[in-house]
Design an enzyme around this catalytic site. Structure first.
Site, PDB file in Angstrom:
ATOM      1  CE  LYS A   1       1.606  -8.196   0.081  1.00 24.83           C
ATOM      2  NZ  LYS A   1       0.319  -8.265   0.754  1.00 24.83           N
TER       3      LYS A   1
ATOM      4  N   PRO B   1      -5.734 -11.657 -11.981  1.00 21.87           N
ATOM      5  CG  PRO B   1      -6.366 -10.122 -13.609  1.00 21.87           C
ATOM      6  CD  PRO B   1      -6.860 -11.315 -12.864  1.00 21.87           C
TER       7      PRO B   1
ATOM      8  CB  ILE C   1      -4.724  -4.598 -10.836  1.00 22.89           C
ATOM      9  CG1 ILE C   1      -5.885  -5.566 -11.063  1.00 22.89           C
ATOM     10  CG2 ILE C   1      -4.876  -3.374 -11.713  1.00 22.89           C
ATOM     11  CD1 ILE C   1      -7.221  -5.082 -10.529  1.00 22.89           C
TER      12      ILE C   1
ATOM     13  CG  PHE D   1      -3.238   0.313   0.601  1.00 23.10           C
ATOM     14  CD1 PHE D   1      -3.080   1.265  -0.387  1.00 23.10           C
ATOM     15  CD2 PHE D   1      -3.658   0.716   1.854  1.00 23.10           C
ATOM     16  CE1 PHE D   1      -3.346   2.603  -0.136  1.00 23.10           C
ATOM     17  CE2 PHE D   1      -3.922   2.043   2.119  1.00 23.10           C
ATOM     18  CZ  PHE D   1      -3.770   2.993   1.131  1.00 23.10           C
TER      19      PHE D   1
ATOM     20  CG  ASN E   1     -12.449  -8.126   0.279  1.00 20.76           C
ATOM     21  OD1 ASN E   1     -12.737  -6.999   0.661  1.00 20.76           O
ATOM     22  ND2 ASN E   1     -11.962  -8.357  -0.933  1.00 20.76           N
TER      23      ASN E   1
HETATM   24  O1  C5P Z   1      -0.880  -9.337  -2.801  1.00 18.52           O
HETATM   25  P1  C5P Z   1      -1.813  -8.496  -1.982  1.00 18.52           P
HETATM   26  O2  C5P Z   1      -3.269  -8.731  -2.309  1.00 18.52           O
HETATM   27  O3  C5P Z   1      -1.571  -8.569  -0.500  1.00 18.52           O
HETATM   28  O4  C5P Z   1      -1.438  -7.004  -2.388  1.00 18.52           O
HETATM   29  C1  C5P Z   1      -2.180  -5.907  -1.977  1.00 18.52           C
HETATM   30  C2  C5P Z   1      -1.978  -4.780  -2.935  1.00 18.52           C
HETATM   31  O5  C5P Z   1      -2.066  -5.244  -4.284  1.00 18.52           O
HETATM   32  C3  C5P Z   1      -3.070  -3.728  -2.810  1.00 18.52           C
HETATM   33  O6  C5P Z   1      -2.501  -2.487  -3.155  1.00 18.52           O
HETATM   34  C4  C5P Z   1      -4.108  -4.186  -3.825  1.00 18.52           C
HETATM   35  O7  C5P Z   1      -4.912  -3.107  -4.271  1.00 18.52           O
HETATM   36  C5  C5P Z   1      -3.231  -4.727  -4.930  1.00 18.52           C
HETATM   37  N1  C5P Z   1      -3.809  -5.867  -5.677  1.00 18.52           N
HETATM   38  C6  C5P Z   1      -4.170  -5.713  -6.980  1.00 18.52           C
HETATM   39  N2  C5P Z   1      -4.647  -6.787  -7.695  1.00 18.52           N
HETATM   40  C7  C5P Z   1      -4.809  -7.985  -7.112  1.00 18.52           C
HETATM   41  C8  C5P Z   1      -4.436  -8.155  -5.762  1.00 18.52           C
HETATM   42  C9  C5P Z   1      -3.949  -7.080  -5.070  1.00 18.52           C
HETATM   43  O8  C5P Z   1      -4.052  -4.599  -7.504  1.00 18.52           O
HETATM   44  N3  C5P Z   1      -5.297  -8.988  -7.814  1.00 18.52           N
END
Ligand code: C5P
Length: 398
Positions: free
Chosen positions: A337, A303, A305, A323, A208
């Site tokens: 969220k 997953p 995180i 974020f 990305n």
């Molecule tokens: O669900 P979304 O991707 O929009 O959520 C964004 C937040 O979740 C960010 O803080 C990102 O670092 C964290 N995140 C994560 N692991 C993932 C997806 C998002 O820690 N697989």
């Protein structure tokens, strides 16, 4: 500034020991006093005379030197400092520390000390990556020892990769942060940053547009407030900040493992743009063009995180910040969220292409907490980072 700070510097036996001579100079330029300890192996790389001349101090070398014991016993020597710094920390010294050995002056001081310890590892890349060294590293982190570096790059042995000792000024910055009486002194904060790369085959990946700029700025701002920062970074466009414990990863799965290994921490900021999916059928050979057929990629969910850490029952960081990069209904989506993930705060931003935020130098964020949504004016990513770090410091006070 390190005025009045007393550093006990243990110089291990590695080619990087020559950088420790410059480190002594820099530390003294910044006002610190340096008491050097040279290991037997260290003497093979730098001479006691140059160490003591640069330090302007006696160099301690032997556990059984009766003269030294009469002057200042080894127990006392280990405790008069504000910080004990081991640079270079060789694989051997790290193993001794992790195992609690005390069979020479350096290892005895490290076992006897009750002051904070920082190690600056330097070794061949294979030695650094060896399971034993990584196990020892984890043990040492768990014991509360700060780790600076190592950096990636060409090594004196001709190989390339992680294992190079951090540069003297990076070490000085880390020491300054750890000695500073900043509001986050003594606190540890984990920051994830950058994109992840999810392989399709050995040469192609899904990624990305995250540059890692915001996460890097946050880590830098936290270091400036005195925090010990573990910085888990995907392949970012920007250079990592100095003074952090840098863990480089490529994929979401590696990021998850690195985050878990870094815990426990006092606070965690998840600024990484983690790929939601990985290619389940990633090939270990380059996919070839075939006549009349297109490759079919199957995806698996990565997953989450942030969700995993937010939901921890034991050992959860006291403050978890996520974020939310959104293109529509930013506040509404980010508020939902926060609840769905279970984190304490969400930093929400609009990443619609028209805003120029993704990959740009500015950010316009809304901080969402249990008290509601607070819109911050558009400002540089460094300014957002400083404001957020100050808020984190405030929250950690209570
Ligand atoms: O669900 P979304 O991707 O929009 O959520 C964004 C937040 O979740 C960010 O803080 C990102 O670092 C964290 N995140 C994560 N692991 C993932 C997806 C998002 O820690 N697989």
């Amino acid at each position: 500034m390190l005025a009045g700070k007393r550093i006990l510097l243990i110089i291990g036996g590695g080619i990087a020991a020559f950088k420790s001579l410059d480190l002594i100079r820099r530390l003294r330029e910044h006002g610190a006093t340096v008491t050097p300890v040279l290991t037997r192996a260290g003497e093979e790389f730098v001479t006691p005379l140059s160490v003591s001349a640069l330090a302007g101090s006696k160099v301690y070398r032997d556990l059984f030197d009766l003269g030294d014991e009469a002057e200042m016993g080894h127990i006392q020597l280990s405790r008069v400092a504000d910080l004990v710094v081991v640079a270079p920390a060789t694989a051997d010294l790290m193993a001794k520390m992790a195992g609690g050995l005390a069979n020479d002056l350096a290892s005895t001081l490290l076992l006897a000390t009750d002051t904070p310890v920082m190690i600056v590892p330097a070794m061949n890349v294979r030695m650094w990556e060896h399971a034993a060294t990584q196990r020892n590293l984890e043990t040492l982190r768990g014991d509360g020892i700060a780790v600076v570096g190592p950096n990636d790059g060409d090594m004196a042995c001709g190989e390339h990769g992680p294992g190079r000792m951090s540069e003297p000024m990076e070490i000085v910055n880390a020491i300054t942060a750890s000695c500073s009486a900043g509001p986050l002194a003594g606190r540890s904060v984990l920051v994830t940053s950058g994109p992840t790369h999810e392989p399709i085959d050995p040469v192609r990946y899904i990624a990305n547009r995250s540059s890692g700029a915001q996460g890097t700025a946050i880590a830098r701002a936290l270091v400036a407030l005195g925090a010990r920062v573990v910085f888990v970074s995907g392949p970012a466009d920007v250079l990592p900040p100095s003074g952090v414990e840098l863990i480089r990863v490529q994929t979401a799965m590696q990021m998850k493992a690195a985050v878990e290994a870094a815990l426990p921490v006092d606070a965690a900021v998840f600024a990484a743009a983690v790929a939601d999916w990985r290619v389940a059928t990633a090939s270990d050979r380059k996919l070839k063009k075939t006549k009349g057929g297109l490759p079919v990629l199957e995806f698996a969910e990565n997953p989450d995180i942030l969700h995993g850490v937010s939901q921890m029952t034991a050992g959860r960081p006291a403050l978890v910040v996520g974020f939310a990069a959104e293109t529509d209904d930013v506040i509404e989506n980010a508020t939902a969220k926060r609840l769905r993930k279970g984190c304490d705060w969400i930093v929400a931003n609009d990443v619609s292409p028209a805003t120029g935020i993704m990959g740009g130098t500015e950010n316009a964020v809304t901080l969402i907490t249990d008290a509601g949504a607070e819109a911050w004016p558009r400002m540089g990513k460094d300014a957002v980072a400083q404001k957020l770090a100050a808020r984190i410091a405030d929250a950690m006070k209570v």
